[in-house]
Design an enzyme around this catalytic site. Structure first.
Site, mmCIF file in Angstrom:
data_model
loop_
_atom_site.group_PDB
_atom_site.id
_atom_site.type_symbol
_atom_site.label_atom_id
_atom_site.label_comp_id
_atom_site.label_asym_id
_atom_site.label_seq_id
_atom_site.Cartn_x
_atom_site.Cartn_y
_atom_site.Cartn_z
ATOM 1 N N PRO A 199 0.829 -1.207 0.000
ATOM 2 C CA PRO A 199 0.000 0.000 0.000
ATOM 3 C C PRO A 199 0.866 1.262 0.000
ATOM 4 C CG PRO A 199 0.171 -0.805 2.230
ATOM 5 C CD PRO A 199 1.056 -1.681 1.387
ATOM 6 N N TRP A 200 0.196 2.405 0.131
ATOM 7 C CA TRP A 200 0.908 3.674 0.016
ATOM 8 C C TRP A 200 1.284 4.288 1.361
ATOM 9 C CZ3 TRP A 200 -2.402 6.511 2.803
ATOM 10 C CH2 TRP A 200 -3.764 6.206 2.746
ATOM 11 N N GLN B 210 -9.029 9.866 -0.889
ATOM 12 C CA GLN B 210 -8.900 9.527 0.529
ATOM 13 C C GLN B 210 -9.386 10.694 1.391
ATOM 14 O OE1 GLN B 210 -8.399 6.665 1.588
ATOM 15 N NE2 GLN B 210 -8.023 6.962 3.768
ATOM 16 N N GLU C 158 -2.291 -8.825 5.058
ATOM 17 C CA GLU C 158 -2.270 -7.840 6.153
ATOM 18 C C GLU C 158 -3.280 -6.779 5.769
ATOM 19 O OE1 GLU C 158 -0.394 -7.998 8.812
ATOM 20 O OE2 GLU C 158 1.053 -9.544 8.271
ATOM 21 N N GLU D 48 -0.066 2.622 -6.697
ATOM 22 C CA GLU D 48 0.013 3.671 -7.724
ATOM 23 C C GLU D 48 0.115 5.059 -7.092
ATOM 24 O OE1 GLU D 48 -2.146 1.278 -7.048
ATOM 25 O OE2 GLU D 48 -3.895 1.428 -8.355
ATOM 26 N N GLU E 57 -13.118 1.213 9.091
ATOM 27 C CA GLU E 57 -11.784 1.820 9.034
ATOM 28 C C GLU E 57 -11.860 3.109 8.218
ATOM 29 O OE1 GLU E 57 -8.667 0.064 6.545
ATOM 30 O OE2 GLU E 57 -7.356 0.209 8.288
ATOM 31 N N SER F 56 -6.245 -3.069 1.630
ATOM 32 C CA SER F 56 -7.606 -3.044 2.167
ATOM 33 C C SER F 56 -8.211 -4.450 2.219
ATOM 34 C CB SER F 56 -8.474 -2.142 1.298
ATOM 35 O OG SER F 56 -8.465 -2.621 -0.021
ATOM 36 N N THR F 57 -9.159 -4.605 3.098
ATOM 37 C CA THR F 57 -9.830 -5.892 3.274
ATOM 38 C C THR F 57 -10.551 -6.296 1.987
ATOM 39 O OG1 THR F 57 -9.992 -5.527 5.639
ATOM 40 C CG2 THR F 57 -11.580 -7.065 4.689
ATOM 41 N N GLU F 58 -11.150 -5.319 1.329
ATOM 42 C CA GLU F 58 -11.903 -5.610 0.100
ATOM 43 C C GLU F 58 -10.972 -6.172 -0.997
ATOM 44 O OE1 GLU F 58 -13.593 -1.970 -1.252
ATOM 45 O OE2 GLU F 58 -14.051 -2.856 -3.204
ATOM 46 N N CYS G 125 -2.643 1.144 9.603
ATOM 47 C CA CYS G 125 -3.580 0.025 9.814
ATOM 48 C C CYS G 125 -3.827 -0.200 11.296
ATOM 49 C CB CYS G 125 -3.000 -1.233 9.188
ATOM 50 S SG CYS G 125 -1.303 -1.524 9.680
ATOM 51 N N LYS H 163 4.850 -4.945 -6.422
ATOM 52 C CA LYS H 163 3.854 -4.045 -7.023
ATOM 53 C C LYS H 163 3.578 -2.951 -6.004
ATOM 54 C CE LYS H 163 0.090 -2.688 -8.040
ATOM 55 N NZ LYS H 163 -0.119 -1.273 -7.740
HETATM 56 P P1 NAD Z 1 -5.542 -1.032 -1.474
HETATM 57 O O1 NAD Z 1 -6.123 -2.341 -1.070
HETATM 58 O O2 NAD Z 1 -6.372 -0.105 -2.249
HETATM 59 O O3 NAD Z 1 -4.207 -1.236 -2.319
HETATM 60 C C1 NAD Z 1 -3.124 -1.986 -1.838
HETATM 61 C C2 NAD Z 1 -2.317 -2.505 -2.997
HETATM 62 O O4 NAD Z 1 -3.111 -3.412 -3.738
HETATM 63 C C3 NAD Z 1 -1.880 -1.425 -3.997
HETATM 64 O O5 NAD Z 1 -0.596 -1.725 -4.490
HETATM 65 C C4 NAD Z 1 -2.900 -1.570 -5.093
HETATM 66 O O6 NAD Z 1 -2.434 -1.140 -6.350
HETATM 67 C C5 NAD Z 1 -3.134 -3.062 -5.103
HETATM 68 N N1 NAD Z 1 -4.419 -3.472 -5.655
HETATM 69 C C6 NAD Z 1 -5.558 -2.754 -5.767
HETATM 70 N N2 NAD Z 1 -6.529 -3.486 -6.348
HETATM 71 C C7 NAD Z 1 -5.994 -4.699 -6.612
HETATM 72 C C8 NAD Z 1 -6.496 -5.902 -7.180
HETATM 73 N N3 NAD Z 1 -7.748 -6.003 -7.605
HETATM 74 N N4 NAD Z 1 -5.667 -6.968 -7.274
HETATM 75 C C9 NAD Z 1 -4.396 -6.893 -6.819
HETATM 76 N N5 NAD Z 1 -3.866 -5.784 -6.277
HETATM 77 C C10 NAD Z 1 -4.648 -4.698 -6.170
HETATM 78 O O7 NAD Z 1 -5.036 -0.390 -0.104
HETATM 79 P P2 NAD Z 1 -4.378 1.045 0.087
HETATM 80 O O8 NAD Z 1 -5.469 2.047 -0.046
HETATM 81 O O9 NAD Z 1 -3.156 1.180 -0.739
HETATM 82 O O10 NAD Z 1 -3.889 0.942 1.608
HETATM 83 C C11 NAD Z 1 -4.706 1.171 2.671
HETATM 84 C C12 NAD Z 1 -5.178 -0.128 3.290
HETATM 85 O O11 NAD Z 1 -4.052 -0.936 3.655
HETATM 86 C C13 NAD Z 1 -5.931 0.083 4.573
HETATM 87 O O12 NAD Z 1 -7.083 -0.733 4.612
HETATM 88 C C14 NAD Z 1 -4.951 -0.358 5.651
HETATM 89 O O13 NAD Z 1 -5.525 -0.759 6.841
HETATM 90 C C15 NAD Z 1 -4.212 -1.432 4.975
HETATM 91 N N6 NAD Z 1 -2.915 -1.643 5.621
HETATM 92 C C16 NAD Z 1 -2.728 -2.752 6.420
HETATM 93 C C17 NAD Z 1 -1.518 -2.942 7.076
HETATM 94 C C18 NAD Z 1 -1.297 -4.141 7.972
HETATM 95 O O14 NAD Z 1 -0.157 -4.400 8.361
HETATM 96 N N7 NAD Z 1 -2.329 -4.890 8.323
HETATM 97 C C19 NAD Z 1 -0.496 -2.016 6.922
HETATM 98 C C20 NAD Z 1 -0.726 -0.895 6.118
HETATM 99 C C21 NAD Z 1 -1.922 -0.725 5.472
#
Ligand code: NAD
Length: 484
Positions: free
Chosen positions: A158-159, A339, A258, A186, A388, A237-239, A292, A183
């Site tokens: 993530p970012w 965001q 995670e 973005e 969240e 993200s969870t989704e 997170c 990866k």
């Molecule tokens: P995100 O799920 O939107 O994106 C995370 C990564 O997944 C990015 O690199 C994105 O390009 C990629 N991605 C997006 N759609 C995808 C798909 N369909 N298939 C494969 N990869 C895909 O999350 P975000 O907005 O970048 O980060 C925020 C989230 O990350 C929050 O929910 C946060 O809680 C979580 N997070 C968790 C931890 C932890 O240790 N548990 C740590 C940091 C962040």
């Protein structure tokens, strides 16, 4: 801000840089202005990265002695440490965190993780297993396990802390002998592109580490679906985590997830209140609340509830929101417009559901994607308490007994981490055992240290990173039985 005109902006595949057919623009969140034009990997690029990673894994990288893998990880740690200020600045330009915070915590965390796993590289052992003999009969066997690398691992990050979180995947994966395709998000790829340059400088065999910038829906999804990849380690993200699990089923990839969190910070009436308030404020506003493990549900015993509200109000008002490169700034902008709007949407929802605004509650006018540090007084059943938000927003909720505190803490879909503030050691251990979370901090935030396993339960994810768990999760045990 630093000059990024010399930074590679293409894809790093097989030890070289190449363009993708398309590009995308990344913005500076403090101004909303374009920052860089980066390659947007497509599925052909994912194929190329898998070929490069596979040939490294089956070739020069796979043949390297374990202690040499460790030496390369140490070399990379040295280079990261050399360029620590630059890497911290790249992340701040890209995702908005105050630059001193990254230089003091996130980049040193990467150095520590690389060094920790460098030490593991030549200490990955299987077991000799005592048994009843061949088919339980009189013929003895010599049975043992090996811990082999899994193969090609995709690390999707993530970012909010790109290099730190990448380190938790990259360092153990490499220590165990896997090849890695990274990866980045973005929204924050620059520091990872610089890391790719350092991987090259350190002398890793070509293809050992590959970096594909681009859209999650395109490059990320192609990685999850690719039959040549053996494990996906995902933080996000969870989704999206759910879609990764579905897509990984194509070839039953190992998955480590995670995901999100909604951490409770439980403040008992016997707590050191100054420390609890200060610590809870840090849990709310650190990294703009884009964490997170952010402690966004502050459960306060009714006897200290008013004091907690007053303390957090003062802490929110003391935050200095502004330019991530101004040394006085304590909170920068959120990562992007989407965001910021999402967080502001939650502030509206909170007001609609009857939460009282103690501090903040809005976004300042002007350029950049800022949100004011916000403290709400509310209930555990409001959307702002259940979901969240991933921004600087906390909800304070009162409780009357230990049982009620545990019930409130566990009444949430997430279970990543929790903090307990108390001076009663029995209560600290007792409540820690009863809270559903992967990590509990008593009288402080759970430290994100390389030695300590990290990960969640419930909708916060599957598996653990860091510590010895990290080694186990990047190896496949193989059982060998020699009938004697
Ligand atoms: P995100 O799920 O939107 O994106 C995370 C990564 O997944 C990015 O690199 C994105 O390009 C990629 N991605 C997006 N759609 C995808 C798909 N369909 N298939 C494969 N990869 C895909 O999350 P975000 O907005 O970048 O980060 C925020 C989230 O990350 C929050 O929910 C946060 O809680 C979580 N997070 C968790 C931890 C932890 O240790 N548990 C740590 C940091 C962040």
């Amino acid at each position: 801000m630093i000059d990024i005109s010399n930074l590679h902006t293409g894809l790093f595949i097989g030890g070289g840089w190449r363009d993708a057919g398309e590009t995308f623009t990344t913005l500076n969140p403090a101004t909303g202005q374009p920052l860089a034009e980066l390659a947007a990997a497509g599925s052909a690029d994912v194929d190329a990265a898998v070929i490069a990673a596979t040939s490294a894994y089956r070739g020069d990288w796979g043949a390297l002695a374990p202690s040499r893998r460790g030496a390369l990880l140490h070399r990379l740690a040295d280079l990261v440490e050399r360029d620590l200020e630059q890497l911290a600045a790249l992340e701040s330009m890209d995702m908005g965190r105050p630059v001193g915070m990254g230089a003091a915590m996130m980049i040193p965390n990467l150095v520590g993780t690389l060094r920790y796993y460098a030490g593991w590289a030549d200490k990955i052992n299987g077991e000799l297993i005592a048994n009843d003999g061949y088919l339980g009969g009189p013929v003895p066997t010599h049975a043992y396990t090996r811990r082999d690398p899994i193969g090609v691992v995709a690390a999707i990050v993530p970012w909010n802390a790109p290099l730190m979180i990448l380190g938790w995947k990259l360092a153990p994966a490499l220590a165990c002998g896997n090849a890695v395709i990274v990866k980045p998000s973005e929204d924050a790829s620059l520091s990872i592109l610089r890391l790719a340059e350092l991987v090259d400088e350190a002398g890793f065999p070509p293809g050992t580490v590959n970096v594909l910038t681009g859209a999650g829906k395109v490059a990320g999804e192609a990685l999850a679906l690719h039959p040549g990849i053996h494990k996906i380690s995902f933080t996000g993200s969870t989704e999206v985590g759910r879609s990764i699990v579905r897509n990984s089923a194509v070839n039953f990839k190992r998955t480590a997830l995670e995901l999100g969190g909604k951490a409770p910070q439980v403040i008992f009436d016997d707590a050191n209140l100054d420390a609890a308030i200060q610590g809870s404020a840090m849990g709310l506003f650190f990294n703009q609340g884009e964490v997170c493990a952010a402690g966004t549900r502050i459960l306060a015993h009714r006897k200290v509830y008013e004091a907690v509200i007053e303390g957090l109000k003062a802490a929110a008002e003391a935050q200095i929101v502004g330019d991530p490169f101004d040394p006085a700034t304590t909170m920068g902008p959120l990562v992007n417009e989407r965001q910021r709007d999402r967080v502001v949407g939650y502030l509206r929802k909170g007001a609609d559901e009857g939460a009282d605004v103690v501090a903040g509650g809005n976004a300042p006018d002007g350029p950049g994607f800022f949100v004011n540090p916000t403290v709400l007084a509310g209930r555990n059943d409001m959307a702002v308490s259940r979901e969240e938000i991933f921004g600087p927003v906390g909800v304070v909720i009162p409780f009357d007994s230990d049982d009620e505190a545990v019930e409130l803490a566990n009444d949430n879909q997430y279970g990543l981490s929790a903090t307990i503030w108390t001076t009663d050691v029995s209560r600290a251990h007792g409540i820690s055992a009863r809270i559903d979370a992967g990590s509990i901090g008593v009288n402080g935030w759970s430290p994100l240290a390389p030695q300590l396993p990290w990960g969640g339960v419930k909708a916060s994810g599957v598996g653990r990173e860091l510590g010895y768990e990290g080694i186990l999760s990047y190896t496949e045990p193989k059982t060998i039985t020699v009938i004697l």
